[in-house]
Design a protein around this motif. Sequence first.
Motif, PDB file in Angstrom:
ATOM      1  N   ILE A 134      -4.897   6.993  -5.104  1.00 22.72           N
ATOM      2  CA  ILE A 134      -4.124   7.692  -4.079  1.00 22.72           C
ATOM      3  C   ILE A 134      -3.640   6.661  -3.067  1.00 22.72           C
TER       4      ILE A 134
ATOM      5  N   ASN B  54      -0.854   9.353   1.446  1.00 20.66           N
ATOM      6  CA  ASN B  54      -0.800  10.657   0.786  1.00 20.66           C
ATOM      7  C   ASN B  54      -1.972  11.534   1.229  1.00 20.66           C
TER       8      ASN B  54
ATOM      9  N   SER C 216      -3.019  14.619  -1.141  1.00 16.81           N
ATOM     10  CA  SER C 216      -3.899  14.302  -2.274  1.00 16.81           C
ATOM     11  C   SER C 216      -5.304  13.960  -1.795  1.00 16.81           C
TER      12      SER C 216
END
Length: 171
Positions: free
Chosen positions: A114, A118, A121
């Motif tokens: 990730i 982000n 996520s």
Amino acid sequence: MQKTTKIDFYPPVSTDGYALHRLVAACPPLDPNSAYCNLLQCSHFNETAICAKEQGNLVGFISGYLIPDRPDTLFVWQVAVAESARGQGLAGRMLIALLERPACRNVRFLETTITPSNGASQAVFTKLAAVLEVPVNVSAGFDRNTHFEGAHESEELWRIGPITQKQSEEK
């Protein structure tokens, strides 16, 4: 208003490949793959991938695979949720359903990468670890300069587990 339509989970088939291609394109910041790659994800890796369909339309997809030299580890490649299906916990529900699949019966760890930017996520995988009551270890993954020649944000490696089959089935 809460949605009332039912979302069903299925193993993908090759004919889901192009719909997956369109879904990923509509879900930035996901990196798009070729349509051919998406066809392979839906056919060659269908036992470790999952489709979420609402009234026959693809609204969610997770692609993953068992790491060849560590078959107790499921690597989650991409998680895509259509804008129309967001806010319902769909990504987490798909992850739990994927862990319940026969192909994942020996999975003790889930890994993914990730980017630091982000947050969506990060929230999905943090919540998954909390639901499974297992730790998350975040470490260096793929470096912006070393692996992407400065053209892509670094990817951190998230490792969740150890997971027992009982934990995933109870959730």
